[in-house]
Design a protein around this motif. Structure first.
Motif, mmCIF file in Angstrom:
data_model
loop_
_atom_site.group_PDB
_atom_site.id
_atom_site.type_symbol
_atom_site.label_atom_id
_atom_site.label_comp_id
_atom_site.label_asym_id
_atom_site.label_seq_id
_atom_site.Cartn_x
_atom_site.Cartn_y
_atom_site.Cartn_z
ATOM 1 N N ALA A 47 25.630 -50.692 -20.622
ATOM 2 C CA ALA A 47 24.680 -49.747 -20.022
ATOM 3 C C ALA A 47 24.310 -50.180 -18.609
ATOM 4 C CB ALA A 47 23.425 -49.641 -20.893
ATOM 5 N N ALA A 48 24.162 -51.488 -18.396
ATOM 6 C CA ALA A 48 23.845 -51.990 -17.059
ATOM 7 C C ALA A 48 24.971 -51.658 -16.087
ATOM 8 C CB ALA A 48 23.610 -53.498 -17.108
ATOM 9 N N ALA A 49 26.205 -51.830 -16.545
ATOM 10 C CA ALA A 49 27.353 -51.518 -15.693
ATOM 11 C C ALA A 49 27.346 -50.047 -15.295
ATOM 12 C CB ALA A 49 28.654 -51.875 -16.409
ATOM 13 N N GLN A 50 26.991 -49.175 -16.231
ATOM 14 C CA GLN A 50 26.928 -47.746 -15.925
ATOM 15 C C GLN A 50 25.873 -47.456 -14.863
ATOM 16 O OE1 GLN A 50 26.260 -45.740 -19.657
ATOM 17 N NE2 GLN A 50 28.436 -45.755 -20.203
ATOM 18 N N ARG A 51 24.731 -48.127 -14.962
ATOM 19 C CA ARG A 51 23.671 -47.897 -13.975
ATOM 20 C C ARG A 51 24.102 -48.396 -12.599
ATOM 21 N NH1 ARG A 51 22.046 -46.091 -18.136
ATOM 22 N NH2 ARG A 51 19.886 -45.687 -18.748
ATOM 23 N N PHE A 52 24.703 -49.571 -12.542
ATOM 24 C CA PHE A 52 25.123 -50.108 -11.247
ATOM 25 C C PHE A 52 26.227 -49.247 -10.636
ATOM 26 C CE2 PHE A 52 23.695 -54.470 -12.912
ATOM 27 C CZ PHE A 52 22.459 -54.352 -12.295
ATOM 28 N N ALA A 53 27.164 -48.798 -11.466
ATOM 29 C CA ALA A 53 28.225 -47.917 -10.966
ATOM 30 C C ALA A 53 27.626 -46.589 -10.503
ATOM 31 C CB ALA A 53 29.266 -47.677 -12.058
ATOM 32 N N GLY A 54 26.646 -46.104 -11.249
ATOM 33 C CA GLY A 54 25.963 -44.882 -10.840
ATOM 34 C C GLY A 54 25.227 -45.063 -9.528
ATOM 35 N N ALA A 55 24.627 -46.243 -9.354
ATOM 36 C CA ALA A 55 23.941 -46.532 -8.097
ATOM 37 C C ALA A 55 24.923 -46.546 -6.931
ATOM 38 C CB ALA A 55 23.222 -47.877 -8.188
ATOM 39 N N ALA A 56 26.101 -47.133 -7.147
ATOM 40 C CA ALA A 56 27.127 -47.164 -6.100
ATOM 41 C C ALA A 56 27.566 -45.749 -5.739
ATOM 42 C CB ALA A 56 28.317 -47.993 -6.551
ATOM 43 N N ASP A 57 27.796 -44.906 -6.750
ATOM 44 C CA ASP A 57 28.216 -43.522 -6.501
ATOM 45 C C ASP A 57 27.117 -42.745 -5.767
ATOM 46 O OD1 ASP A 57 30.608 -44.019 -7.764
ATOM 47 O OD2 ASP A 57 29.967 -43.188 -9.698
ATOM 48 N N ALA A 58 25.886 -42.936 -6.207
ATOM 49 C CA ALA A 58 24.773 -42.236 -5.561
ATOM 50 C C ALA A 58 24.616 -42.693 -4.115
ATOM 51 C CB ALA A 58 23.483 -42.485 -6.333
ATOM 52 N N ALA A 59 24.838 -43.977 -3.873
ATOM 53 C CA ALA A 59 24.728 -44.508 -2.512
ATOM 54 C C ALA A 59 25.784 -43.901 -1.598
ATOM 55 C CB ALA A 59 24.853 -46.024 -2.536
ATOM 56 N N VAL A 60 26.985 -43.736 -2.119
ATOM 57 C CA VAL A 60 28.063 -43.126 -1.321
ATOM 58 C C VAL A 60 27.696 -41.691 -0.962
ATOM 59 C CG1 VAL A 60 30.459 -42.333 -1.383
ATOM 60 C CG2 VAL A 60 29.876 -44.610 -2.229
ATOM 61 N N GLU A 61 27.113 -40.966 -1.897
ATOM 62 C CA GLU A 61 26.775 -39.552 -1.672
ATOM 63 C C GLU A 61 25.764 -39.381 -0.543
ATOM 64 O OE1 GLU A 61 25.474 -37.755 -5.253
ATOM 65 O OE2 GLU A 61 27.406 -37.985 -6.291
ATOM 66 N N VAL A 62 24.835 -40.338 -0.418
ATOM 67 C CA VAL A 62 23.790 -40.199 0.611
ATOM 68 C C VAL A 62 24.016 -41.149 1.787
ATOM 69 C CG1 VAL A 62 22.075 -39.383 -1.042
ATOM 70 C CG2 VAL A 62 22.268 -41.841 -0.590
ATOM 71 N N ASP A 63 25.207 -41.743 1.845
ATOM 72 C CA ASP A 63 25.558 -42.674 2.926
ATOM 73 C C ASP A 63 24.550 -43.820 3.017
ATOM 74 O OD1 ASP A 63 27.105 -43.721 4.964
ATOM 75 O OD2 ASP A 63 26.043 -42.616 6.538
ATOM 76 N N ASP A 64 24.234 -44.380 1.861
ATOM 77 C CA ASP A 64 23.289 -45.506 1.769
ATOM 78 C C ASP A 64 24.100 -46.792 1.624
ATOM 79 O OD1 ASP A 64 21.327 -47.346 1.189
ATOM 80 O OD2 ASP A 64 20.911 -46.568 -0.822
ATOM 81 N N ARG A 65 24.435 -47.404 2.763
ATOM 82 C CA ARG A 65 25.284 -48.590 2.713
ATOM 83 C C ARG A 65 24.557 -49.797 2.134
ATOM 84 N NH1 ARG A 65 28.153 -49.252 8.428
ATOM 85 N NH2 ARG A 65 26.025 -48.883 9.177
ATOM 86 N N ALA A 66 23.253 -49.897 2.390
ATOM 87 C CA ALA A 66 22.489 -51.008 1.818
ATOM 88 C C ALA A 66 22.497 -50.927 0.293
ATOM 89 C CB ALA A 66 21.061 -51.000 2.344
ATOM 90 N N GLY A 67 22.287 -49.728 -0.233
ATOM 91 C CA GLY A 67 22.306 -49.547 -1.677
ATOM 92 C C GLY A 67 23.679 -49.782 -2.257
ATOM 93 N N PHE A 68 24.713 -49.322 -1.552
ATOM 94 C CA PHE A 68 26.082 -49.527 -2.025
ATOM 95 C C PHE A 68 26.414 -51.016 -2.088
ATOM 96 C CE2 PHE A 68 30.624 -50.140 -1.156
ATOM 97 C CZ PHE A 68 31.179 -49.426 -2.212
#
Length: 266
Positions: A47-68
């Motif tokens: 579940a943690a892996a899913q959240r981190f992967a989701g965070a990476a995908d969400a960061a790409v969508e909003v061009d959030d390099r710090a979050g990525f």
């Protein structure tokens, strides 16, 4: 795997200035990172892996390099804990590249340390030593807390090498620390002499022990005695660092309240 004492502690304490807004993740990305960290602490790694992967995908969508970058770094640590060393290296490489692109020195120091741990797990001590040295060099040029939290990880790595009967591996680790201090010299911050001296002291301790351990004339009993002495000396340095600077508390507080970055290796 290394034991709990050899785990990275998290982001660096003691930064002189507030963290720039460009280095903070988007709020939605940050929420996913926090959820992932909570799940990882509860040992729900899928579940943690899913959240981190989701965070990476969400960061790409909003061009959030710090979050990525932070999502990739957390995935690196999580993949290591699941035994996926190659995937951990790949994630950490992406994190490093992004930290460099956005000028996040604290994140980069931490990514260098994670690389060091991954190399230790892979049995490549020379590469591990180089990674830790890069972390020390950059830390000496940026912030005292970064130096201390890095040394707080290097010393337990030395203990791990000693406990696992890899005394000769102390030589490249010690030499790398010595060279890191020399490399940082031209760009070292003012008033950092005490911290560079501490890093050099650790290197000066480990390198000779690594050389002595390779002496063919040493008996098994003498090697055990050498290991005991090295363990004791490394523990003293580590204990002094922890006691004097209260690193564990400072690191965790900074990790959770300022940079929102979670790094735990089991």
């Amino acid at each position: 795997m290394l034991n709990n004492e050899t785990q990275p502690s998290g982001e660096e304490p003691g930064a002189a200035d507030p963290v720039s807004s460009e280095l903070q993740p988007d709020a939605a990305v940050l929420a996913l990172l926090r959820e992932g960290a909570t799940l990882a602490s509860a040992q729900d790694l899928p579940a943690a892996a899913q959240r981190f992967a989701g965070a990476a995908d969400a960061a790409v969508e909003v061009d959030d390099r710090a979050g990525f970058a932070r999502a990739m770094a957390q995935l690196a640590v999580l993949e290591e804990s699941r035994g996926s060393i190659d995937r951990a290296f790949a994630c950490n490489q992406k994190a490093q590249e992004t930290f460099i692109a956005i000028g996040d020195a604290a994140g980069l120091v931490q990514a260098f340390r994670v690389d060091g741990f991954l190399h230790v797990r892979s049995g490549n001590i020379t590469a591990a030593a180089t990674s830790f040295a890069k972390a020390v060099t950059l830390a000496l040029q940026r912030d005292a807390g970064m130096v201390l939290s890095t040394l707080d990880q290097v010393v337990p790595v030395a203990r791990h090498l000693i406990d696992s009967d890899q005394l000769p591996a102390l030589l490249p680790l010690g030499v790398a620390l010595q060279k890191a201090v020399d490399s940082a010299g031209p760009g070292q911050l003012p008033d950092m002499d005490d911290f560079s001296e501490m890093a050099k002291t650790v290197g000066d301790l480990l390198a000779p022990l690594g050389v002595i351990a390779e002496e063919p004339s040493l008996t098994a009993a003498q090697r055990r005695k050498l290991a005991a002495r090295a363990t004791h000396q490394a523990w003293l340095i580590d204990a002094l660092t922890r006691k004097r600077w209260a690193l564990a508390e400072l690191v965790r507080e900074t990790l959770q309240t300022k940079l929102n970055f979670h790094e735990d290796l089991d």
